[in-house]
Design a protein around this motif. Structure first.
Motif, PDB file in Angstrom:
ATOM      1  N   ILE A  27       0.829  -1.195   0.000  1.00 36.58           N
ATOM      2  CA  ILE A  27       0.000   0.000   0.000  1.00 36.58           C
ATOM      3  C   ILE A  27       0.868   1.252   0.000  1.00 36.58           C
ATOM      4  O   ILE A  27       0.536   2.266  -0.631  1.00 36.58           O
ATOM      5  CB  ILE A  27      -0.970  -0.009   1.217  1.00 36.58           C
ATOM      6  CG1 ILE A  27      -2.058   1.046   1.052  1.00 36.58           C
ATOM      7  CG2 ILE A  27      -0.204   0.146   2.520  1.00 36.58           C
ATOM      8  CD1 ILE A  27      -3.095   0.706   0.027  1.00 36.58           C
ATOM      9  N   ARG A  51      -5.922   7.531   2.892  1.00 41.55           N
ATOM     10  CA  ARG A  51      -7.367   7.307   2.952  1.00 41.55           C
ATOM     11  C   ARG A  51      -7.987   7.329   1.562  1.00 41.55           C
ATOM     12  O   ARG A  51      -8.828   6.490   1.232  1.00 41.55           O
ATOM     13  CB  ARG A  51      -8.009   8.368   3.841  1.00 41.55           C
ATOM     14  CG  ARG A  51      -9.523   8.200   3.995  1.00 41.55           C
ATOM     15  CD  ARG A  51     -10.085   9.260   4.924  1.00 41.55           C
ATOM     16  NE  ARG A  51     -11.527   9.131   5.060  1.00 41.55           N
ATOM     17  CZ  ARG A  51     -12.278   9.948   5.791  1.00 41.55           C
ATOM     18  NH1 ARG A  51     -11.708  10.929   6.483  1.00 41.55           N
ATOM     19  NH2 ARG A  51     -13.591   9.766   5.860  1.00 41.55           N
ATOM     20  N   ARG A  54      -7.087   4.123  -0.378  1.00 45.67           N
ATOM     21  CA  ARG A  54      -7.927   2.977  -0.010  1.00 45.67           C
ATOM     22  C   ARG A  54      -9.304   3.099  -0.647  1.00 45.67           C
ATOM     23  O   ARG A  54      -9.915   2.089  -1.031  1.00 45.67           O
ATOM     24  CB  ARG A  54      -8.040   2.886   1.509  1.00 45.67           C
ATOM     25  CG  ARG A  54      -6.711   2.537   2.193  1.00 45.67           C
ATOM     26  CD  ARG A  54      -6.916   2.199   3.659  1.00 45.67           C
ATOM     27  NE  ARG A  54      -5.644   1.949   4.330  1.00 45.67           N
ATOM     28  CZ  ARG A  54      -4.979   0.812   4.292  1.00 45.67           C
ATOM     29  NH1 ARG A  54      -5.462  -0.194   3.585  1.00 45.67           N
ATOM     30  NH2 ARG A  54      -3.826   0.663   4.928  1.00 45.67           N
ATOM     31  N   LEU A  57      -8.933   1.883  -4.176  1.00 42.51           N
ATOM     32  CA  LEU A  57      -8.897   0.419  -4.255  1.00 42.51           C
ATOM     33  C   LEU A  57     -10.307  -0.162  -4.198  1.00 42.51           C
ATOM     34  O   LEU A  57     -10.643  -1.086  -4.957  1.00 42.51           O
ATOM     35  CB  LEU A  57      -8.046  -0.148  -3.122  1.00 42.51           C
ATOM     36  CG  LEU A  57      -6.563  -0.410  -3.441  1.00 42.51           C
ATOM     37  CD1 LEU A  57      -5.844   0.877  -3.832  1.00 42.51           C
ATOM     38  CD2 LEU A  57      -5.859  -1.044  -2.241  1.00 42.51           C
ATOM     39  N   ASN A  58     -11.128   0.389  -3.322  1.00 42.20           N
ATOM     40  CA  ASN A  58     -12.508  -0.093  -3.224  1.00 42.20           C
ATOM     41  C   ASN A  58     -13.289   0.213  -4.499  1.00 42.20           C
ATOM     42  O   ASN A  58     -14.108  -0.597  -4.952  1.00 42.20           O
ATOM     43  CB  ASN A  58     -13.195   0.542  -2.018  1.00 42.20           C
ATOM     44  CG  ASN A  58     -12.669   0.000  -0.704  1.00 42.20           C
ATOM     45  OD1 ASN A  58     -12.211  -1.138  -0.635  1.00 42.20           O
ATOM     46  ND2 ASN A  58     -12.734   0.808   0.342  1.00 42.20           N
ATOM     47  N   TYR A  82      -0.605  -5.975  -3.404  1.00 42.69           N
ATOM     48  CA  TYR A  82      -1.900  -5.974  -4.080  1.00 42.69           C
ATOM     49  C   TYR A  82      -1.723  -6.361  -5.544  1.00 42.69           C
ATOM     50  O   TYR A  82      -0.833  -5.863  -6.233  1.00 42.69           O
ATOM     51  CB  TYR A  82      -2.542  -4.584  -3.978  1.00 42.69           C
ATOM     52  CG  TYR A  82      -2.956  -4.237  -2.570  1.00 42.69           C
ATOM     53  CD1 TYR A  82      -4.275  -4.376  -2.160  1.00 42.69           C
ATOM     54  CD2 TYR A  82      -2.023  -3.802  -1.638  1.00 42.69           C
ATOM     55  CE1 TYR A  82      -4.661  -4.069  -0.862  1.00 42.69           C
ATOM     56  CE2 TYR A  82      -2.391  -3.501  -0.336  1.00 42.69           C
ATOM     57  CZ  TYR A  82      -3.711  -3.635   0.041  1.00 42.69           C
ATOM     58  OH  TYR A  82      -4.080  -3.344   1.328  1.00 42.69           O
TER      59      TYR A  82
END
Length: 263
Positions: A27, A51, A54, A57-58, A82
């Motif tokens: 990450i 933040r 992330r 990524l979602n 990842y």
């Protein structure tokens, strides 16, 4: 860059990382890679925090089909990297593999040398569109010097060496000198130059602190090395050849005399 376009660019950069099965991106690695691209494109104000990453990524996970996953795979203790569950998968389905994108990056690097020349304004749009569309960008370093000549020897290694030089990939090279001595060493490639109808790769042998050059027509084999790339902190190739006769140079530094080792 608009907020939506900024997000799409981030997704493209991340997409290439997730498709790359040759590297393991944590990450922290992903945040650094994305912010480096954003900084080059728009400056410091466009960079993001963990933040937001992330959240990206979602968002990408929601774009994936049912048979493809974005996995967080543990390694080296508590770390995770990842990667897509399918090699070379891309949410953009641009039809290019990781290797092909790396070749495209080399092409962008070469085309970029003609930026700013009168009559080549059209290249600005072409290069910029390639950079944005595929999430690849020239790093701005001047790494290759060439002339237009035909019948060159050692061209079968040219593409591999250009890619390694631009992408900061160390190489294991088997080489035979003009005296017939053969050896295999790890080379950190820094610069390529054509001289007298021959190509040369300049770099540092792993563990050494001086520049060597290797003629492509004396190379017997090349493969990628797992040795971490060591960046060039020895010379500035923009001025390295200014006072050189041929390809050898004597460098005076801290009272020491060093000669680059020629073919």
């Amino acid at each position: 860059m608009s907020e939506n376009r900024n997000a799409q660019y981030r997704y493209q950069v991340l997409d290439r990382c997730f498709s790359d099965w040759n590297n393991k991106y944590t990450i922290e690695d992903l945040l650094e890679i994305v912010n480096n691209h954003l900084y080059e494109l728009e400056g410091q104000d466009s960079t993001i925090q963990l933040r937001q990453l992330r959240g990206d990524l979602n968002a990408i996970r929601k774009m994936l089909p049912n048979n493809v996953y974005l996995d967080a795979k543990p390694f080296e203790g508590k770390k995770c990297y990842y990667r897509y569950s399918e090699p070379n998968y891309s949410i953009y389905q641009n039809g290019l593999s990781v290797a092909e994108v790396n070749s495209l990056r080399s092409t962008i690097e070469m085309l970029g040398k003609y930026r700013g020349i009168t009559g080549n304004v059209w290249l600005e749009d072409v290069i910029s569109n390639l950079e944005l569309r595929f999430g690849v960008k020239s790093d701005g370093e001047n790494l290759i010097s060439f002339q237009q000549n035909s019948g060159l020897k050692g061209l079968e290694y040219l593409s591999t060496l250009i890619d390694a030089t631009i992408n900061h990939q160390s190489l294991e090279i088997t080489y035979t000198t003009h005296t017939g001595i053969s050896s295999t060493n790890v080379l950190h490639p820094y610069y390529m130059k054509q001289y007298n109808n021959r190509w040369f790769i300049f770099g540092r042998i792993d563990g050494k602190d001086y520049i060597v050059n290797r003629a492509l027509d004396r190379i017997e084999g090349i493969s990628k090395s797992d040795v971490p790339f060591r960046k060039n902190d020895l010379v500035n190739f923009n001025s390295y050849f200014d006072d050189i006769v041929g390809l050898s140079v004597i460098i005076f530094a801290f009272g020491l005399t060093r000669r680059s080792i020629s073919a």
